[in-house]
Scaffold this motif. Structure first.
Motif, mmCIF file in Angstrom:
data_model
loop_
_atom_site.group_PDB
_atom_site.id
_atom_site.type_symbol
_atom_site.label_atom_id
_atom_site.label_comp_id
_atom_site.label_asym_id
_atom_site.label_seq_id
_atom_site.Cartn_x
_atom_site.Cartn_y
_atom_site.Cartn_z
ATOM 1 N N ASP A 28 58.668 22.833 29.979
ATOM 2 C CA ASP A 28 60.053 22.734 29.540
ATOM 3 C C ASP A 28 60.967 23.530 30.467
ATOM 4 O OD1 ASP A 28 61.696 21.519 27.688
ATOM 5 O OD2 ASP A 28 61.901 23.338 26.505
ATOM 6 N N LYS A 32 64.155 22.546 33.078
ATOM 7 C CA LYS A 32 65.460 23.207 32.998
ATOM 8 C C LYS A 32 65.899 23.758 34.339
ATOM 9 C CE LYS A 32 65.539 24.356 28.121
ATOM 10 N NZ LYS A 32 64.858 25.294 27.238
ATOM 11 N N THR A 39 63.659 13.631 34.700
ATOM 12 C CA THR A 39 63.348 14.300 33.434
ATOM 13 C C THR A 39 63.482 13.360 32.230
ATOM 14 O OG1 THR A 39 65.619 15.086 33.270
ATOM 15 C CG2 THR A 39 64.014 16.585 34.277
ATOM 16 N N ASP A 48 66.539 12.678 27.831
ATOM 17 C CA ASP A 48 65.931 13.709 28.666
ATOM 18 C C ASP A 48 64.738 14.340 27.951
ATOM 19 O OD1 ASP A 48 67.123 13.720 31.088
ATOM 20 O OD2 ASP A 48 68.140 15.650 30.850
ATOM 21 N N SER A 50 62.310 17.016 26.684
ATOM 22 C CA SER A 50 62.258 18.433 26.331
ATOM 23 C C SER A 50 61.159 18.553 25.292
ATOM 24 C CB SER A 50 63.586 18.888 25.728
ATOM 25 O OG SER A 50 63.775 18.266 24.474
#
Ligand SMILES: [Zn+2]
Length: 158
Positions: A28, A32, A39, A48, A50
């Motif tokens: 993760d 970022k 992504t 996206d 995550s």
């Protein structure tokens, strides 16, 4: 040798869980920091990627959870963020009851299955249908579970 009746098993699961959580948190963070270029979530190609999305909010993961939790007889009110999910898993996974053990197995297998599917799509360009993934989780859980759990789930259809 791995003995499913070994008393250390819940601890082994818990260790795996913590390790997995650290690993996932790293992935993760990479995203970022912009170290991963594309992504977009490979499971839905919509949002996206995550932790919160991939494991909990994505419709692919959502359907996997919905089906395996229902199959396991676990009240399906799973949280939608990873932090809450961790708390939820610790809360319901506490203790040595059959229910808690089954809960932990399902969570570990479910997270692993979604993660595995994501990697398969990225690195091997292969896809599994939700139905296959769900059946595989049920199979693995049944095969690996101690007799007390096996008695409950082995006759259930998924
Ligand atoms: Zn998605």
């Amino acid at each position: 040798m791995f003995n499913v009746k070994n008393a250390a098993r819940p601890k082994a699961i818990f260790t795996l869980w913590i390790r997995l959580n650290r690993k996932l948190a790293t992935v993760d963070r990479l995203a970022k920091w912009g170290l991963v270029h594309d992504t977009t979530c490979v499971l839905c190609k919509n949002v996206d990627e995550s932790l919160d999305h991939m494991f909990l909010q994505c419709h692919y993961a959502g359907e996997v959870w919905e089906r395996v939790l229902t199959w396991a007889g676990i009240h399906n009110n799973r949280p939608k963020t990873w932090a809450q999910f961790m708390q939820w898993s610790i809360q319901h996974g506490k203790g040595k009851t059959t229910k808690a053990q089954l809960f932990k197995m399902i969570l570990v297998e479910g997270v692993y299955a979604v993660w595995n599917e994501r990697n398969k799509r990225i690195f091997e360009d292969k896809k599994c249908l939700i139905d296959e993934v769900v059946k595989n989780i049920a199979y693995v859980t049944t095969v690996r579970s101690p007799i007390s759990i096996n008695k409950i789930i082995s006759h259930r259809k998924i």
